[in-house]
Design a protein around this motif. Structure first.
Motif, PDB file in Angstrom:
ATOM      1  N   ALA A  55       0.833  -1.206   0.000  1.00  0.00           N
ATOM      2  CA  ALA A  55       0.000   0.000   0.000  1.00  0.00           C
ATOM      3  C   ALA A  55       0.868   1.256   0.000  1.00  0.00           C
ATOM      4  O   ALA A  55       0.577   2.221  -0.717  1.00  0.00           O
ATOM      5  N   ARG A  56       1.950   1.243   0.792  1.00  0.00           N
ATOM      6  CA  ARG A  56       2.868   2.391   0.813  1.00  0.00           C
ATOM      7  C   ARG A  56       3.512   2.586  -0.555  1.00  0.00           C
ATOM      8  O   ARG A  56       3.639   3.707  -1.045  1.00  0.00           O
ATOM      9  N   ALA A  57       3.945   1.496  -1.185  1.00  0.00           N
ATOM     10  CA  ALA A  57       4.577   1.588  -2.509  1.00  0.00           C
ATOM     11  C   ALA A  57       3.594   2.130  -3.546  1.00  0.00           C
ATOM     12  O   ALA A  57       3.952   2.958  -4.387  1.00  0.00           O
ATOM     13  N   ALA A  58       2.352   1.679  -3.490  1.00  0.00           N
ATOM     14  CA  ALA A  58       1.342   2.154  -4.436  1.00  0.00           C
ATOM     15  C   ALA A  58       1.068   3.645  -4.221  1.00  0.00           C
ATOM     16  O   ALA A  58       0.939   4.407  -5.187  1.00  0.00           O
ATOM     17  N   ARG A  63       1.778   9.237  -5.967  1.00  0.00           N
ATOM     18  CA  ARG A  63       2.279  10.578  -5.640  1.00  0.00           C
ATOM     19  C   ARG A  63       3.265  11.047  -6.704  1.00  0.00           C
ATOM     20  O   ARG A  63       3.203  12.176  -7.174  1.00  0.00           O
ATOM     21  N   ARG A  64       4.194  10.167  -7.106  1.00  0.00           N
ATOM     22  CA  ARG A  64       5.162  10.516  -8.153  1.00  0.00           C
ATOM     23  C   ARG A  64       4.462  10.838  -9.468  1.00  0.00           C
ATOM     24  O   ARG A  64       4.854  11.760 -10.177  1.00  0.00           O
ATOM     25  N   GLU A  65       3.420  10.074  -9.791  1.00  0.00           N
ATOM     26  CA  GLU A  65       2.673  10.312 -11.032  1.00  0.00           C
ATOM     27  C   GLU A  65       1.983  11.666 -11.011  1.00  0.00           C
ATOM     28  O   GLU A  65       1.994  12.389 -12.006  1.00  0.00           O
ATOM     29  N   VAL A  66       1.388  12.010  -9.869  1.00  0.00           N
ATOM     30  CA  VAL A  66       0.718  13.306  -9.741  1.00  0.00           C
ATOM     31  C   VAL A  66       1.735  14.434  -9.899  1.00  0.00           C
ATOM     32  O   VAL A  66       1.505  15.397 -10.640  1.00  0.00           O
ATOM     33  N   LEU A  67       2.876  14.324  -9.221  1.00  0.00           N
ATOM     34  CA  LEU A  67       3.896  15.374  -9.303  1.00  0.00           C
ATOM     35  C   LEU A  67       4.462  15.486 -10.711  1.00  0.00           C
ATOM     36  O   LEU A  67       4.715  16.599 -11.197  1.00  0.00           O
ATOM     37  N   ALA A  68       4.657  14.365 -11.382  1.00  0.00           N
ATOM     38  CA  ALA A  68       5.158  14.400 -12.761  1.00  0.00           C
ATOM     39  C   ALA A  68       4.147  15.087 -13.677  1.00  0.00           C
ATOM     40  O   ALA A  68       4.524  15.868 -14.561  1.00  0.00           O
ATOM     41  N   ARG A  69       2.867  14.807 -13.465  1.00  0.00           N
ATOM     42  CA  ARG A  69       1.837  15.428 -14.285  1.00  0.00           C
ATOM     43  C   ARG A  69       1.802  16.939 -14.047  1.00  0.00           C
ATOM     44  O   ARG A  69       1.698  17.725 -14.986  1.00  0.00           O
ATOM     45  N   ILE A  70       1.928  17.364 -12.794  1.00  0.00           N
ATOM     46  CA  ILE A  70       1.937  18.797 -12.472  1.00  0.00           C
ATOM     47  C   ILE A  70       3.181  19.458 -13.067  1.00  0.00           C
ATOM     48  O   ILE A  70       3.107  20.554 -13.623  1.00  0.00           O
ATOM     49  N   SER A 147      -6.576  12.204  -3.497  1.00  0.00           N
ATOM     50  CA  SER A 147      -5.796  13.065  -2.611  1.00  0.00           C
ATOM     51  C   SER A 147      -4.350  12.627  -2.439  1.00  0.00           C
ATOM     52  O   SER A 147      -3.600  13.274  -1.727  1.00  0.00           O
ATOM     53  N   THR A 148      -3.941  11.551  -3.093  1.00  0.00           N
ATOM     54  CA  THR A 148      -2.568  11.071  -2.939  1.00  0.00           C
ATOM     55  C   THR A 148      -1.585  12.116  -3.452  1.00  0.00           C
ATOM     56  O   THR A 148      -1.617  12.477  -4.615  1.00  0.00           O
ATOM     57  N   GLY A 149      -0.740  12.614  -2.574  1.00  0.00           N
ATOM     58  CA  GLY A 149       0.264  13.601  -2.952  1.00  0.00           C
ATOM     59  C   GLY A 149      -0.310  14.981  -3.218  1.00  0.00           C
ATOM     60  O   GLY A 149       0.365  15.823  -3.797  1.00  0.00           O
ATOM     61  N   ARG A 150      -1.531  15.232  -2.807  1.00  0.00           N
ATOM     62  CA  ARG A 150      -2.191  16.502  -3.133  1.00  0.00           C
ATOM     63  C   ARG A 150      -1.443  17.707  -2.564  1.00  0.00           C
ATOM     64  O   ARG A 150      -1.267  18.704  -3.258  1.00  0.00           O
ATOM     65  N   ALA A 151      -1.013  17.645  -1.331  1.00  0.00           N
ATOM     66  CA  ALA A 151      -0.336  18.795  -0.724  1.00  0.00           C
ATOM     67  C   ALA A 151       0.952  19.126  -1.474  1.00  0.00           C
ATOM     68  O   ALA A 151       1.218  20.294  -1.784  1.00  0.00           O
ATOM     69  N   ALA A 152       1.742  18.116  -1.797  1.00  0.00           N
ATOM     70  CA  ALA A 152       2.981  18.354  -2.538  1.00  0.00           C
ATOM     71  C   ALA A 152       2.676  18.853  -3.945  1.00  0.00           C
ATOM     72  O   ALA A 152       3.377  19.725  -4.471  1.00  0.00           O
ATOM     73  N   ALA A 153       1.618  18.331  -4.557  1.00  0.00           N
ATOM     74  CA  ALA A 153       1.231  18.760  -5.897  1.00  0.00           C
ATOM     75  C   ALA A 153       0.765  20.208  -5.881  1.00  0.00           C
ATOM     76  O   ALA A 153       1.108  20.994  -6.769  1.00  0.00           O
ATOM     77  N   GLU A 154      -0.022  20.587  -4.867  1.00  0.00           N
ATOM     78  CA  GLU A 154      -0.472  21.977  -4.751  1.00  0.00           C
ATOM     79  C   GLU A 154       0.721  22.913  -4.597  1.00  0.00           C
ATOM     80  O   GLU A 154       0.772  23.980  -5.215  1.00  0.00           O
TER      81      GLU A 154
END
Length: 190
Positions: A55-58, A63-70, A147-154
């Motif tokens: 679950a942590r790895a997923a 999170r990495r995918e969201v940041l890459a997209r941003i 919401s995965t990685g939302r704060a870092a993405a914002e």
């Protein structure tokens, strides 16, 4: 794991913090220690650890995918003549002021003009206008990832937007820095 390995509790007591909550299940220490020494406990604990690691790895992958997209999102800052930018910023500010007045009973809109803007207010309104024109926060941040990685993405998106505005309008760089600092640290005290 507790129910699986220990079964029924040795004693039930009312919850000491919330009397309306379910009763607290209590187990004898000897039973708990014996269960922890068992092969069944080691098997169940190993399975739980594997599930938790997966679950942590997923979550990290999402999170990495969201940041890459941003990071890849193009940010095209509209290049406007100074008077057009000022007029658009004031219009945007007035529209937002009307929305806030509508949402708060007893508050009347307070329309502004380019000429009536106080020192620094016009730059703030310009940056706010450009920031709102540039960002599709909800669309970019929600997408299929929730919401995965939302704060870092914002934070990444915010930094990219302010940098793009500063690059397109160097005269607004100081206001961009001020707003970014305020968003990250909160308004100045005192």
């Amino acid at each position: 794991m507790v129910r699986q390995l220990l079964g029924e509790p040795d004693l039930l007591r009312s919850n000491p913090l919330f009397h309306s909550a379910p009763q607290t299940r209590l187990y004898r220490v000897e039973r708990v220690e014996a269960a922890e020494r068992s092969d069944a406990f080691r098997t169940v604990a190993a399975t739980a650890a594997r599930r938790s690691a997966a679950a942590r790895a997923a979550a990290l992958r999402r999170r990495r995918e969201v940041l890459a997209r941003i990071a890849a999102e193009p940010l095209d800052v509209p290049r406007l003549a100074p008077d057009r930018l000022a007029a658009a910023a004031v219009e945007h500010r007035n529209r937002r002021d009307e929305e806030r007045a509508y949402e708060r009973w007893g508050r009347a809109p307070d329309p502004a003009t380019v000429e009536s803007a106080e020192t620094g207010a016009l730059d703030r309104w310009k940056v706010n206008y450009l920031r709102h024109r540039l960002t599709r926060y909800d669309e970019l941040l929600d997408g299929p990832y929730g919401s995965t990685g939302r704060a870092a993405a914002e934070e990444l998106l915010r930094r990219r937007v302010y940098a793009a505005i500063s690059e397109a309008y160097p005269e607004l760089a100081q206001e961009c820095e001020r707003q970014l600092r305020e968003r990250e640290c909160g308004p100045p005290s005192g």
